[in-house]
Design a protein around this motif. Structure first.
Motif, PDB file in Angstrom:
ATOM      1  N   GLU A 117     -11.037 -80.849  51.000  1.00 28.23           N
ATOM      2  CA  GLU A 117     -10.673 -81.382  52.318  1.00 28.23           C
ATOM      3  C   GLU A 117      -9.435 -82.272  52.266  1.00 28.23           C
ATOM      4  O   GLU A 117      -8.778 -82.501  53.278  1.00 28.23           O
ATOM      5  CB  GLU A 117     -11.838 -82.157  52.920  1.00 28.23           C
ATOM      6  CG  GLU A 117     -12.943 -81.288  53.489  1.00 28.23           C
ATOM      7  CD  GLU A 117     -13.933 -82.113  54.298  1.00 28.23           C
ATOM      8  OE1 GLU A 117     -13.484 -82.841  55.204  1.00 28.23           O
ATOM      9  OE2 GLU A 117     -15.132 -82.023  54.017  1.00 28.23           O
TER      10      GLU A 117
ATOM     11  N   HIS B 258      -4.376 -89.960  59.161  1.00 28.39           N
ATOM     12  CA  HIS B 258      -4.561 -89.151  57.953  1.00 28.39           C
ATOM     13  C   HIS B 258      -3.752 -89.730  56.795  1.00 28.39           C
ATOM     14  O   HIS B 258      -4.256 -89.850  55.664  1.00 28.39           O
ATOM     15  CB  HIS B 258      -4.142 -87.701  58.214  1.00 28.39           C
ATOM     16  CG  HIS B 258      -4.450 -86.769  57.078  1.00 28.39           C
ATOM     17  ND1 HIS B 258      -3.677 -86.694  55.940  1.00 28.39           N
ATOM     18  CD2 HIS B 258      -5.464 -85.868  56.888  1.00 28.39           C
ATOM     19  CE1 HIS B 258      -4.183 -85.797  55.121  1.00 28.39           C
ATOM     20  NE2 HIS B 258      -5.267 -85.295  55.667  1.00 28.39           N
TER      21      HIS B 258
ATOM     22  N   LEU C 238      -5.247 -91.448  53.367  1.00 26.97           N
ATOM     23  CA  LEU C 238      -4.850 -90.943  52.055  1.00 26.97           C
ATOM     24  C   LEU C 238      -4.290 -92.070  51.196  1.00 26.97           C
ATOM     25  O   LEU C 238      -4.560 -92.145  49.989  1.00 26.97           O
ATOM     26  CB  LEU C 238      -3.807 -89.833  52.216  1.00 26.97           C
ATOM     27  CG  LEU C 238      -3.260 -89.209  50.926  1.00 26.97           C
ATOM     28  CD1 LEU C 238      -4.382 -88.621  50.080  1.00 26.97           C
ATOM     29  CD2 LEU C 238      -2.221 -88.140  51.254  1.00 26.97           C
TER      30      LEU C 238
ATOM     31  N   THR D 156     -11.054 -90.943  61.458  1.00 30.72           N
ATOM     32  CA  THR D 156     -10.251 -89.985  60.682  1.00 30.72           C
ATOM     33  C   THR D 156      -9.728 -90.632  59.407  1.00 30.72           C
ATOM     34  O   THR D 156      -9.842 -90.060  58.316  1.00 30.72           O
ATOM     35  CB  THR D 156      -9.069 -89.468  61.522  1.00 30.72           C
ATOM     36  OG1 THR D 156      -9.569 -88.784  62.669  1.00 30.72           O
ATOM     37  CG2 THR D 156      -8.207 -88.511  60.700  1.00 30.72           C
ATOM     38  N   ALA D 157      -9.158 -91.818  59.536  1.00 28.21           N
ATOM     39  CA  ALA D 157      -8.641 -92.524  58.361  1.00 28.21           C
ATOM     40  C   ALA D 157      -9.763 -92.828  57.374  1.00 28.21           C
ATOM     41  O   ALA D 157      -9.588 -92.676  56.152  1.00 28.21           O
ATOM     42  CB  ALA D 157      -7.941 -93.808  58.792  1.00 28.21           C
TER      43      ALA D 157
ATOM     44  N   ILE E 289     -10.867 -89.485  55.552  1.00 31.29           N
ATOM     45  CA  ILE E 289      -9.874 -89.039  54.566  1.00 31.29           C
ATOM     46  C   ILE E 289      -9.785 -90.019  53.402  1.00 31.29           C
ATOM     47  O   ILE E 289      -9.670 -89.615  52.232  1.00 31.29           O
ATOM     48  CB  ILE E 289      -8.490 -88.870  55.231  1.00 31.29           C
ATOM     49  CG1 ILE E 289      -8.532 -87.739  56.261  1.00 31.29           C
ATOM     50  CG2 ILE E 289      -7.409 -88.582  54.185  1.00 31.29           C
ATOM     51  CD1 ILE E 289      -8.897 -86.385  55.704  1.00 31.29           C
TER      52      ILE E 289
ATOM     53  N   SER F 111       4.766 -86.090  53.924  1.00 29.78           N
ATOM     54  CA  SER F 111       4.239 -85.964  55.286  1.00 29.78           C
ATOM     55  C   SER F 111       5.316 -85.485  56.262  1.00 29.78           C
ATOM     56  O   SER F 111       6.498 -85.516  55.984  1.00 29.78           O
ATOM     57  CB  SER F 111       3.687 -87.293  55.754  1.00 29.78           C
ATOM     58  OG  SER F 111       4.694 -88.281  55.786  1.00 29.78           O
TER      59      SER F 111
END
Length: 319
Positions: free
Chosen positions: A74, A167, A171, A193-194, A197, A319
């Protein structure tokens, strides 16, 4: 003794610190306090050695049940590349900086492992093959815990300033903050989301513990043969608990365990790790810790700044 301290550490971590402060760090600290204020009875030493060896290896192996190959996937290939490059670069930088600062080699390797891989768990796993002193292990764990905690509070202030999407921020936390609990605390400050991840990125770093331990074990064996003047390639340690760790990751990837079983496994693993760290604290002499001086602290701070800056640069670039 170690088991009792481990239970107190788990309760303190959960009740007093809401899981933010690792029970491993608390267990080690309580063990050090008991050792240096009360003393460790001689009758307890065989049990403590058992905890530092057999139980520790079992606990590291059981960490594999907290990972699956699907979770690692993922993070995506770009994220895994960022994590791998950051890990290697941070480890090599810390080794170089340790030499420049004059920090003892084994202590440097422990700080490098804890900073680049997964905090206290990496330190105690790596120590099974490099065989540093209890004082070095305690010092290294204290370093990565302190600087990881600082990162945990500072990172949530930066996503807007650094223009990081959830994201990318997740990461970054997973690729550079030391302990799993610290990553979770920092990552979820920027949303679900953060947080998701960040947690997966951190777990992806944990899987890299296996090749790191094997590599350092081979290097330690070669160095030992070189110093003793022995020839040949026999005697390279084969850390079976690392093979068990990898096997359990594979098992957890193909089998679906009931949620209750997973929760109990995680709790049992945390208890075993805390017990091992309590045993280490009960054998740690504070006077020997003081003899290490402040140079390892400078090394830990430098490594923490490097991993933050290097991983952020890679994330911005990809990114």
């Amino acid at each position: 003794m170690a088991g009792g301290i481990a239970i107190l550490a788990l309760l303190a971590s959960s009740v007093l610190f809401s899981g933010i402060v690792s029970p491993l760090f608390i267990a080690m600290g309580l063990g050090i306090v008991v050792r240096n204020l009360v003393g460790t009875p001689g009758a307890a030493l065989p049990g403590l050695k058992f905890g530092l060896r057999r139980i520790l290896r079992l606990a590291v192996m059981l960490l594999g049940l907290q990972l699956t190959i699907a979770q690692i996937a993922e993070v995506r290939w770009a994220g895994l590349l960022v994590i791998a490059l950051t890990l290697v670069a941070t480890f090599l930088f810390t080794i170089w900086a340790g030499r420049a600062l004059g920090v003892e080699r084994k202590l440097t390797e422990l700080i490098a492992s804890g900073t680049s891989i997964c905090g206290a768990s990496a330190i105690i796993a790596v120590n099974t093959v490099i065989q540093a002193s209890d004082e070095d292990v305690s010092y290294a764990i204290a370093c990565v815990t302190v600087f990881g905690s600082i990162a945990m509070f500072v990172y949530p202030l930066l996503p807007g300033l650094l223009h990081l999407a959830p994201h990318a921020y997740g990461l970054w936390t997973g690729a550079s903050i030391h302990e799993v609990a610290q990553v979770i605390a920092a990552a979820f400050q920027d949303g679900e989301t953060a947080g998701h991840i960040g947690t997966l990125a951190k777990l992806s770093r944990v899987i890299m513990l296996a090749p790191a331990v094997v590599t350092l074990g081979i290097l330690a064996s070669r160095r030992s043969r070189s110093e003793s003047g022995e020839a040949g390639t026999t005697g390279t340690p084969l850390p079976y608990f690392v093979l068990g760790f990898v096997a359990l990751v594979g098992l957890n990837s193909v089998m679906v365990f009931p949620p209750d079983v997973s929760r109990w496994t995680i709790a049992f693993t945390a208890f075993l790790l805390s017990l091992s760290l309590a045993a280490m604290g009960l054998e740690t002499d504070v006077r020997k810790l003081r003899a290490r001086g402040l140079r390892p602290v400078v090394l830990g701070a430098s490594a923490g700044l490097f991993i933050a800056a290097f991983s952020l640069t890679l994330i911005k670039f990809t990114s």
